[in-house]
Design a protein around this motif. Structure first.
Motif, mmCIF file in Angstrom:
data_model
loop_
_atom_site.group_PDB
_atom_site.id
_atom_site.type_symbol
_atom_site.label_atom_id
_atom_site.label_comp_id
_atom_site.label_asym_id
_atom_site.label_seq_id
_atom_site.Cartn_x
_atom_site.Cartn_y
_atom_site.Cartn_z
ATOM 1 N N ALA A 2 0.834 -1.197 0.000
ATOM 2 C CA ALA A 2 0.000 0.000 0.000
ATOM 3 C C ALA A 2 0.872 1.250 0.000
ATOM 4 C CB ALA A 2 -0.903 0.008 1.221
ATOM 5 N N PHE A 3 1.963 1.173 0.750
ATOM 6 C CA PHE A 3 2.883 2.304 0.865
ATOM 7 C C PHE A 3 3.598 2.549 -0.467
ATOM 8 C CE2 PHE A 3 7.390 3.357 1.653
ATOM 9 C CZ PHE A 3 7.263 4.610 2.197
ATOM 10 N N SER A 4 4.171 1.456 -1.010
ATOM 11 C CA SER A 4 5.008 1.639 -2.185
ATOM 12 C C SER A 4 4.172 1.894 -3.428
ATOM 13 C CB SER A 4 5.900 0.418 -2.388
ATOM 14 O OG SER A 4 5.082 -0.724 -2.605
ATOM 15 N N ALA B 109 10.698 12.525 -2.915
ATOM 16 C CA ALA B 109 10.271 13.042 -1.626
ATOM 17 C C ALA B 109 11.389 12.900 -0.603
ATOM 18 C CB ALA B 109 9.044 12.281 -1.152
ATOM 19 N N THR B 110 11.234 13.603 0.483
ATOM 20 C CA THR B 110 12.250 13.561 1.537
ATOM 21 C C THR B 110 12.034 12.311 2.392
ATOM 22 O OG1 THR B 110 11.754 15.908 1.645
ATOM 23 C CG2 THR B 110 13.360 15.055 3.227
ATOM 24 N N GLN B 111 13.122 11.625 2.695
ATOM 25 C CA GLN B 111 13.022 10.491 3.605
ATOM 26 C C GLN B 111 12.600 10.999 4.979
ATOM 27 O OE1 GLN B 111 13.535 7.113 3.370
ATOM 28 N NE2 GLN B 111 13.179 6.904 5.565
ATOM 29 N N SER B 112 11.667 10.269 5.612
ATOM 30 C CA SER B 112 11.244 10.679 6.947
ATOM 31 C C SER B 112 12.155 10.039 7.978
ATOM 32 C CB SER B 112 9.807 10.242 7.188
ATOM 33 O OG SER B 112 9.527 10.329 8.572
ATOM 34 N N LEU C 76 11.290 9.202 10.763
ATOM 35 C CA LEU C 76 10.470 8.435 11.697
ATOM 36 C C LEU C 76 10.446 6.948 11.371
ATOM 37 C CD1 LEU C 76 7.427 10.813 12.127
ATOM 38 C CD2 LEU C 76 9.343 10.486 13.655
ATOM 39 N N ALA C 77 10.660 6.587 10.115
ATOM 40 C CA ALA C 77 10.557 5.176 9.756
ATOM 41 C C ALA C 77 11.406 4.908 8.534
ATOM 42 C CB ALA C 77 9.096 4.810 9.470
ATOM 43 N N LYS C 78 11.836 3.656 8.405
ATOM 44 C CA LYS C 78 12.628 3.273 7.238
ATOM 45 C C LYS C 78 11.773 3.474 5.990
ATOM 46 C CE LYS C 78 14.477 -0.839 5.256
ATOM 47 N NZ LYS C 78 13.783 -2.101 5.330
ATOM 48 N N ASN C 79 10.554 2.953 6.029
ATOM 49 C CA ASN C 79 9.644 3.164 4.923
ATOM 50 C C ASN C 79 8.780 4.371 5.223
ATOM 51 O OD1 ASN C 79 10.474 0.892 3.461
ATOM 52 N ND2 ASN C 79 9.216 -0.429 4.782
ATOM 53 N N GLY C 80 9.368 5.538 5.028
ATOM 54 C CA GLY C 80 8.592 6.727 5.321
ATOM 55 C C GLY C 80 9.145 7.897 4.548
ATOM 56 N N TYR C 81 8.278 8.755 4.044
ATOM 57 C CA TYR C 81 8.758 9.946 3.350
ATOM 58 C C TYR C 81 7.798 11.094 3.545
ATOM 59 C CZ TYR C 81 5.373 8.718 -0.263
ATOM 60 O OH TYR C 81 4.217 8.420 -0.921
ATOM 61 N N LEU C 82 8.347 12.277 3.292
ATOM 62 C CA LEU C 82 7.573 13.504 3.466
ATOM 63 C C LEU C 82 7.412 14.184 2.117
ATOM 64 C CD1 LEU C 82 9.545 14.733 6.511
ATOM 65 C CD2 LEU C 82 7.083 14.970 6.453
ATOM 66 N N THR C 83 6.247 14.707 1.857
ATOM 67 C CA THR C 83 6.070 15.604 0.720
ATOM 68 C C THR C 83 5.815 16.993 1.286
ATOM 69 O OG1 THR C 83 3.688 15.344 0.607
ATOM 70 C CG2 THR C 83 5.010 13.713 -0.566
ATOM 71 N N GLU C 84 5.451 17.930 0.404
ATOM 72 C CA GLU C 84 5.252 19.311 0.871
ATOM 73 C C GLU C 84 4.190 19.385 1.959
ATOM 74 O OE1 GLU C 84 4.299 21.474 -2.633
ATOM 75 O OE2 GLU C 84 6.275 22.410 -2.688
ATOM 76 N N ASN C 85 3.180 18.552 1.838
ATOM 77 C CA ASN C 85 2.058 18.691 2.780
ATOM 78 C C ASN C 85 1.653 17.370 3.412
ATOM 79 O OD1 ASN C 85 0.989 17.584 0.454
ATOM 80 N ND2 ASN C 85 -1.052 18.415 0.878
ATOM 81 N N ALA C 86 2.452 16.326 3.254
ATOM 82 C CA ALA C 86 1.997 15.039 3.767
ATOM 83 C C ALA C 86 3.156 14.174 4.223
ATOM 84 C CB ALA C 86 1.200 14.297 2.705
ATOM 85 N N LEU C 87 2.798 13.185 5.029
ATOM 86 C CA LEU C 87 3.775 12.233 5.550
ATOM 87 C C LEU C 87 3.178 10.844 5.393
ATOM 88 C CD1 LEU C 87 6.247 11.366 7.300
ATOM 89 C CD2 LEU C 87 4.910 11.980 9.304
ATOM 90 N N PHE C 88 3.990 9.913 4.845
ATOM 91 C CA PHE C 88 3.523 8.545 4.646
ATOM 92 C C PHE C 88 4.551 7.610 5.243
ATOM 93 C CE2 PHE C 88 2.216 11.280 1.216
ATOM 94 C CZ PHE C 88 0.863 11.037 1.087
ATOM 95 N N LEU D 282 20.718 1.549 -8.303
ATOM 96 C CA LEU D 282 19.335 1.466 -7.776
ATOM 97 C C LEU D 282 18.821 2.869 -7.425
ATOM 98 C CD1 LEU D 282 17.007 -0.360 -6.754
ATOM 99 C CD2 LEU D 282 18.156 -0.417 -4.557
ATOM 100 N N LYS D 283 17.650 3.198 -7.942
ATOM 101 C CA LYS D 283 17.053 4.508 -7.614
ATOM 102 C C LYS D 283 16.479 4.462 -6.201
ATOM 103 C CE LYS D 283 15.181 5.985 -11.999
ATOM 104 N NZ LYS D 283 13.884 6.306 -12.620
ATOM 105 N N ALA D 284 16.757 5.534 -5.487
ATOM 106 C CA ALA D 284 16.229 5.583 -4.119
ATOM 107 C C ALA D 284 14.696 5.578 -4.147
ATOM 108 C CB ALA D 284 16.752 6.839 -3.418
ATOM 109 N N ASP D 285 14.129 4.980 -3.146
ATOM 110 C CA ASP D 285 12.667 4.981 -2.957
ATOM 111 C C ASP D 285 11.897 4.395 -4.135
ATOM 112 O OD1 ASP D 285 13.259 6.323 -0.643
ATOM 113 O OD2 ASP D 285 12.950 8.296 -1.551
ATOM 114 N N SER D 286 12.528 3.532 -4.909
ATOM 115 C CA SER D 286 11.806 3.029 -6.070
ATOM 116 C C SER D 286 11.296 1.609 -5.846
ATOM 117 C CB SER D 286 12.714 3.055 -7.306
ATOM 118 O OG SER D 286 13.745 2.082 -7.165
ATOM 119 N N LEU D 287 11.606 1.054 -4.684
ATOM 120 C CA LEU D 287 11.183 -0.318 -4.416
ATOM 121 C C LEU D 287 9.677 -0.376 -4.229
ATOM 122 C CD1 LEU D 287 12.487 -3.095 -3.928
ATOM 123 C CD2 LEU D 287 12.318 -2.611 -1.494
ATOM 124 N N ARG D 288 9.055 -1.271 -4.976
ATOM 125 C CA ARG D 288 7.598 -1.407 -4.881
ATOM 126 C C ARG D 288 7.224 -2.862 -4.747
ATOM 127 N NH1 ARG D 288 5.157 3.544 -7.147
ATOM 128 N NH2 ARG D 288 7.057 4.619 -7.618
#
Lengths: 606, 361, 379
Positions: free
Chosen positions: C158-160, C167-170, C172-184, C255-261
């Motif tokens: 669901a996350f990937s 996006a910016t790595q959060s 708070l969690a390994k699988n987590g990132y921040l956008t301008e207005n949101a956190l996942f 490997l592109k960062a954050d591209s794992l799905r």
């Protein structure tokens, strides 16, 4: 650079601001999230400033409701600076002042007119001992509140103004361009509400700020609260400003009629500041000392009148109880909005400000004229005929705009009895009762099921039982059959559409048989002529089901009726059924207060 | 009301000083007003708004009206005596002497002294539901009231009072049933059901019964204040809705408010009444039994002379015996079994090994 | 009143200014409060999902609930309990943020009432329950969605599946990132979305996420404790390579960062192709993606390969023999679309997805093969 801003101008700006704010808060009190809708506007802000509301509910409930804490700064301000609320903030006071000003504007360019007008004005603004009357009004209202009957809202200018704007001015003004309401609003007894409002404004022709001087209980409360105000208006008497010439210009323009030129009656000073501006010698000041002309506090020694008023007020509440209207003698049609407290506690809080009636999206909340007795004049009562629907299931607006929680601010979970309120069940306003002498299926053998279809409760609180009943003048002689087409003779001209699908034909005399549906054939089409009638049935009649297909045998038309019943344990009294009932006058299904949640145990069902 | 009085001020103060003193006084007064406002708001602040239901009622709600059974008998089978009376020969009376029957039955149970101790304050729950003559048997017979009262006083009771919340006007009910007169003669005080004697009461659940119907319900609790023993004096009557009205149904007269909503669940409410109050003793008066048209009757033809009286510590057993007098099975009044399930007594009076006494023998 | 020329004293002018200031302050207060919607407005704007027990008889509803339980043991009752705890994990307030309304709970049947259109994404990934709540943070609003998925893989899917790149790595969690207005982010089987209606709300987003994570931690520990008895033996000792999950097996270079799905079901639109991880590679591999899927057995891996191969050929791809491909690899091309490479290594299905040309496809396939070999997975 010096800003040419004097205190009278500032007062006028402030008054205009509060009038506009009142109009704005009234205008936006429609559900919606946009800027010009309720969104987050503090629509009760002005009502919350009211110390009389705070004090009245305090006496009646022995609590100070958190929403009414805004009264504290107003009390403190009054204690130190006098009746600044009357002069600078009160929107009804500002309207009164404006009307009084308009009534006394000198327009004629006749020589001497101005002097005559000034003389008349001086006479109008002379202090009157009758100004003590408002203290009697206050004593009556507070004494009544002590015994649990809150009547302050009837004459308190802020609830009075909101009530008048909400229920008379807003609907009338909006009828032209429909910015506030989709449909014209109805408010019972709007004529009386407006009569009171118009009378209050009209009395300014008699005396400027007539209501403020003689009637206003809030003003009277302020007049008591400023007893020790260290700063106040007064005349100074020192060498720098010379002798007072007794020109009485200060008296001429005094809105409060507190005689600033002589012994100033401090409790009557409305802080209009006109004397400050009017004095040609700048002798009038707002300062921390008594007026050089002397000072009194209250209009007259009024102890006897005060006590008499308090006594009658104290008696009024027990006398209302004797009427029994809040308990055993309660009007069955007195249905209060969802979340309303039990009647006794409700009447100790309701201001009759009309905010619930203004915000109700379906306009079912109405000001009571007689429904709640004299004690409950203009308190909210649901009228399912006047509104545009019943009480909406998914709506908690009334409680969330009630300034005193006479209608509790419900959450949707509490209203619907879900989540942690599941054990308590939904908030019930009453119970629907079928009037079997008026309901179409019950009384007139006409199919109708609007109430059941629109019942919003799940599972539905209205259910039906299907029966087939012979219609009046529904018998005919069988002539011939051709498949499913039957020729009949002697059927009187029908008054209903026999081919509508609700009507059936069966051999006469079958009803005694075991099955009530024996022999039934639905009529799909009917052609009527005096000399013979042709009915097309949904299938050919079957001899096995009791049909005798021989000429001369008698058949009868029956109607399929779904007769509605109320499941009282599920009915929440929302009144949608009553509103939608096609019997336009006295409805075939009507809600009365029985089983309402607010009445506690013993309301009807156990 | 007026400017400061000049006589009271020392003459050496200048007008400026006077004005300054006045200003400070007024500032103090104004502060007092403002602080009173703040103080009241702080002390009486209601931050969350009013509760949905009136908290006053809930606060005064007690747990039932009390258990007045003898402690030594609790949890044990009740005691019971059944006595048959006779109309004395050469007597004007049409009915047997209730006092004699009562004394005989009590003697078999160890005398009233076994139940009423010196100093006890006794409350009699009579059935005075209707303003009718005692001859019609719809109410507790005045002779029984007088007999119980005088026996209690003889046993040393400090006071005897009686009460009921009747259907008809209370004053008329107590007067026309003869109970007032009997009470006055024998020394019992009649407590009329004044509104201020009703208090919201809840019945704690026991088994499947209780906690459902009598919940914050206005109940005639006032007469129970200070009472140490309770005796129920009940006639035996037919009752169309409940099957029969005897001891347990007699307690219906302790309910106030719009109690008739409970007729929707008549057996449930009577079973809860068995838990509402546990009497010390129950006297079931079967001298005349109302067999038809209950509970009001209205005709002598509704009555049958049975000349029987039961005295027991178990109200449920009393009613099961009453059903026998009416010629009905216990199951025809389902509340009896329900009350037994709730632990209020025994639905089979024979299990109590009652003593059968016959004054004619 | 007649206008008069006169000087206005300083005191009077100041008093007048004070009056105007007070009026402005009142206006400002009312304007500041205006965006905080009245509860009645919130109710009027959106109809909540139906809940059990609406309009039931008082007291009766409890009995009804008790009666309903035996008919559906362990499903509705247990699910209800789980949802209740899920909703309780959403805090009432954190510093600077406060809830506008009670938390709402949704189950697989009611999810689409709340997130119409996107519900399928979660349901396909393995959705158990969701709780959401609205908050006020300063002038803005924040919506918090906590999804409980059936497994950590499902949460990751669901996350990937909706990850935004760049996006910016959060923290708070390994699988987590921040956008301008949101956190996942994901945490175990839970997937958290915190979305503001404006930018600049990062402190509020993180504060809310932390509060939820803090609530999740004890629950997870308790669960781990309960399972430790059974799993302890399996976890003892070094983790064998055979147990490594696909995310750890992709070659790192390029490997592109954050591209794992993770596609839980119907990967690449192919019905029946399940649990496929993809990882995207940079320009040196032509932007192609590598794919890996761990199956239960080598035979199942082969069956999946065959399934996907048939899907591709049905869609116009043509198989071709290419020298230099990893051993046993199938290479399929479709002009204008790209090149797909598929091979199996033991229980692993591996391959290259959407390579722009044969050269980059083979380069990435070889790199992947080598990476697997390095972990001892070359069988």
């Amino acid at each position: 650079m010096r800003i040419p801003l004097n205190i009278v101008t500032a007062r006028r700006i402030s008054q205009i601001f509060f009038v506009l704010l009142t109009l704005w808060l009234c205008a936006v009190a429609t559900l919606g999230a946009t800027f010009w809708r309720l969104s987050g506007w503090q629509v009760n802000f002005i009502l919350q400033l009211d110390p009389l509301t705070a004090l009245g509910t305090l006496l009646a409930t022995r609590t100070w409701y958190a929403q009414l804490l805004w009264a504290i700064p107003v009390i403190a301000l009054t204690a130190f600076l006098g009746r600044v609320f009357c002069g600078f903030a009160c929107p009804l006071g500002a309207l009164n002042q404006a009307v009084g000003w308009l009534a006394r504007r000198v327009t004629a360019k006749i020589p001497g007119a101005r002097a005559a007008a000034l003389r008349a004005r001086l006479a109008d603004n002379r202090h009157s001992p009758w100004q003590a009357a408002k203290y009697y009004v206050l004593a009556f209202l507070l004494a009544s509140a002590c015994f649990g009957s809150l009547q302050t809202g009837l004459l308190d200018p802020l609830p009075l103004l909101f009530r008048s704007l909400n229920m008379t001015v807003a609907p009338v003004v909006d009828a032209g361009f429909q910015a506030l309401f989709l449909k014209p609003r109805h408010y019972a007894s709007a004529w009386l509400l407006f009569t009171v409002f118009a009378a209050i404004l009209g009395l300014n022709f008699l005396r400027p700020r007539f209501f403020c001087r003689y009637v206003c209980p809030l003003g009277a409360l302020f007049g008591l609260l400023n007893r020790f105000a260290p700063w106040r208006m007064g005349k100074r008497d020192d060498a720098a400003h010379g002798e007072c010439g007794n020109c009485t210009l200060c008296d001429t323009y005094c809105e409060g009629a507190c005689s600033p030129s002589g012994a100033l009656v401090a409790s009557e000073c409305l802080m209009c500041m006109n004397c400050l501006d009017a004095c040609p010698k700048e002798r009038m000041t707002f300062a921390g000392r008594a007026s050089a002309g002397g000072e009194e506090h209250l209009p007259e020694p009024t102890r006897r009148g005060f006590l008499f008023a308090a006594l009658t007020g104290a008696l009024s509440a027990p006398l209302w109880t004797i009427g029994g209207l809040a308990e055993t003698g309660k009007n069955p049609l007195l249905i209060r909005p969802p979340g309303s407290l039990d009647e006794a506690r409700f009447l100790s809080r309701c201001l009759r400000c009309g905010q619930c009636m203004r915000v109700c999206p379906t306009n079912v909340i109405q000001p009571a004229l007689t429904e709640a007795g004299l004690e409950g004049l203009w308190t909210p009562v649901l009228n399912y005929r006047l509104g545009t629907s019943g009480c909406q299931v998914q709506c908690v607006a009334c409680g969330n705009v009630c300034p005193t929680a006479a209608i509790r601010p419900l959450t949707l979970d509490e209203k619907l009895g879900q989540g942690k309120f599941a054990a308590k069940g939904p908030v019930r306003l009453g119970t629907a009762f079928f009037d079997r002498s008026r309901c179409l299926p019950w009384a007139f053998e006409r199919p109708c099921l609007v109430c059941q279809e629109l019942c919003p409760v799940s599972p539905k609180a209205i259910y039906t039982r299907t029966i087939f009943e012979p219609i009046r003048f529904g018998q005919a002689d069988f002539v011939a059959a051709q498949g499913s087409r039957l020729s009949l003779a002697g059927l009187p001209r029908p008054t209903v559409n026999l081919g509508s699908g609700d009507y059936y034909l069966r051999p006469a005399g079958l009803s005694a048989m075991a099955s009530p549906e024996a022999g039934l054939r639905r009529i799909n089409a009917a052609i009527w002529a005096e000399q013979g009638q042709t009915l097309t049935l949904d299938a050919a009649p079957d001899a096995k089901q009791g049909w005798k297909l021989s000429p001369g045998s008698v058949v009868e038309v029956v109607v399929r009726l779904q007769k509605p019943y109320v499941d009282a344990a599920r009915c929440i009294g929302c009144g949608v059924c009553e509103h939608e009932c096609p019997i336009a006058g006295l409805r075939g299904v009507r809600v009365s207060f029985e089983n309402e949640s607010r009445s506690g145990p013993g309301r009807m069902l156990i | 009301m007026s400017a400061p009085e000049h006589e009271a001020t020392p003459p050496e103060l200048t007008p400026q000083e006077l004005s300054r003193r006045d200003f400070l006084k007024r500032a103090a007064g104004a502060s007092a007003i403002a602080l009173t406002g703040v103080g009241l708001a702080a002390a009486l602040l209601d931050a969350n708004g009013p509760p949905a239901s009136d908290p006053v009622g809930a606060a005064t709600s007690a747990k039932g009206l009390g258990d007045y059974s003898l402690p030594e008998l609790r949890g044990k089978p009740g005691r019971m005596a059944i006595v048959r009376g006779v109309v004395p020969a050469n007597s004007q009376a049409a009915q047997p002497d209730r006092k004699a029957m009562l004394e005989r039955a009590l003697a078999a149970l160890g005398g009233l002294g076994a139940f009423i101790k010196p100093g006890d304050r006794v409350l009699l729950k009579v059935n005075a539901a209707f303003a009718t003559s005692p001859l019609l048997g719809a109410t507790t017979h005045p002779d029984l009231v007088a007999a119980v009262t005088s026996l209690c006083l003889a046993a040393g009771a400090a006071s005897v009072a009686l009460t009921d919340n009747p259907v008809h006007s209370p004053e008329s009910c107590f007067a026309l049933t003869g109970i007032s007169e009997a009470a006055a003669k024998s020394g019992a005080k009649v407590i009329l059901p004044g509104e201020n004697l009703f208090v919201p009461v809840s019945v704690p659940p026991s088994g499947n019964i209780g906690g459902r119907l009598i919940r914050d319900w206005p109940t005639l609790a006032g007469p129970f204040k200070g009472v140490t023993k309770v005796i129920a004096l009940s006639p035996v009557k037919d009752h169309r809705r409940a099957g029969a009205s005897m001891t347990l149904k007699n307690f219906y007269g302790l309910l106030g408010g719009r109690r008739n909503v409970f007729h929707q669940d008549i057996n449930g409410i009577i079973a809860e009444l068995a838990l509402l109050v546990r009497p010390t003793l129950c006297v079931l008066d079967g001298v005349t039994v109302m067999l038809t048209n209950g509970p009001t009757g209205g005709s002598l033809s509704d009555l049958k002379a049975m000349h029987v009286m039961a005295v027991t510590t178990d109200p449920v057993a009393a009613d099961s015996f009453g059903m026998e007098l009416l010629g009905r099975a216990v199951t025809e009044a389902p509340y009896i079994k329900l009350a037994e399930t709730a632990g209020a007594g025994n639905a089979d009076y024979k299990a109590l090994n009652p003593q059968f006494l016959d004054l004619g023998a | 009143m007649a206008a008069r020329e006169r000087t206005i004293s300083t005191a009077q002018r100041n008093a007048s200014l004070a009056v105007l200031a007070l009026v402005c302050a009142i206006a400002a207060y009312l304007l500041v409060r205006q965006p905080q919607l009245n509860p009645a407005v919130l109710v009027s704007l959106r109809a909540p999902a139906p809940k059990a027990g609406v309009a039931a008889q008082p007291g009766g509803s409890v009995a009804a609930a008790a009666l309903a339980t035996p008919e559906t043991p362990g499903t509705s009752a247990a699910g209800g309990a789980k949802q209740a705890t899920l909703a309780s994990l959403l805090p009432d307030a954190v510093p600077g943020v406060k809830a506008l309304a009670a938390a709402e709970s949704f189950n697989p049947t009611t999810l689409s009432d709340k997130i119409d259109g996107k519900a399928e994404l979660y349901l396909a990934a393995g959705f158990a329950a969701m709780a959401c709540r609205s908050y006020q943070a300063g002038l803005g609003r924040v919506e918090l969605y906590l999804y409980r998925m059936k497994s950590p893989d499902a949460a990751f899917a669901a996350f990937s599946g909706q990850r935004r790149q760049g996006a910016t790595q959060s923290p708070l969690a390994k699988n987590g990132y921040l956008t301008e207005n949101a956190l996942f982010l994901t945490s175990g089987s839970d997937y958290l979305e915190v979305i503001a209606d404006r930018t600049g709300q990062r402190p509020a987003l993180e504060a809310l996420a932390k509060a939820v994570l803090a609530g999740l931690a004890p629950a997870r520990e308790a669960k781990a404790e309960a399972q430790s008895g059974t799993k302890a033996e399996a976890k003892s000792g070094a983790q064998p390579a055979a147990d490594l999950s696909p995310p750890d097996l992709f070659p790192v270079a390029g490997l592109k960062a954050d591209s794992l799905r993770l596609a839980v079901a119907d990967a690449f639109g192919c019905q029946g192709l399940t649990s496929v991880y993809t990882a995207e590679y940079d320009a040196s591999f032509g932007g192609a993606a590598a794919l890996l899927s761990r199956r239960k057995s080598p035979a199942e891996a082969k069956a999946q390969l065959e399934l996907y191969r048939r899907y591709l050929t049905d869609n116009g791809f043509a198989a071709q023999a290419v020298p230099g491909a990893p051993s046993g690899a199938v290479v399929l091309t479709l002009e204008g679309i790209g090149v797909e490479v598929l091979f199996t290594r033991g229980p692993l299905l591996a391959g290259v997805h959407e390579a722009p040309d044969l050269t980059t496809a083979l380069k990435l396939a070889t790199a992947l093969d080598m990476a697997l070999k390095a972990k001892g997975l070359d069988k």
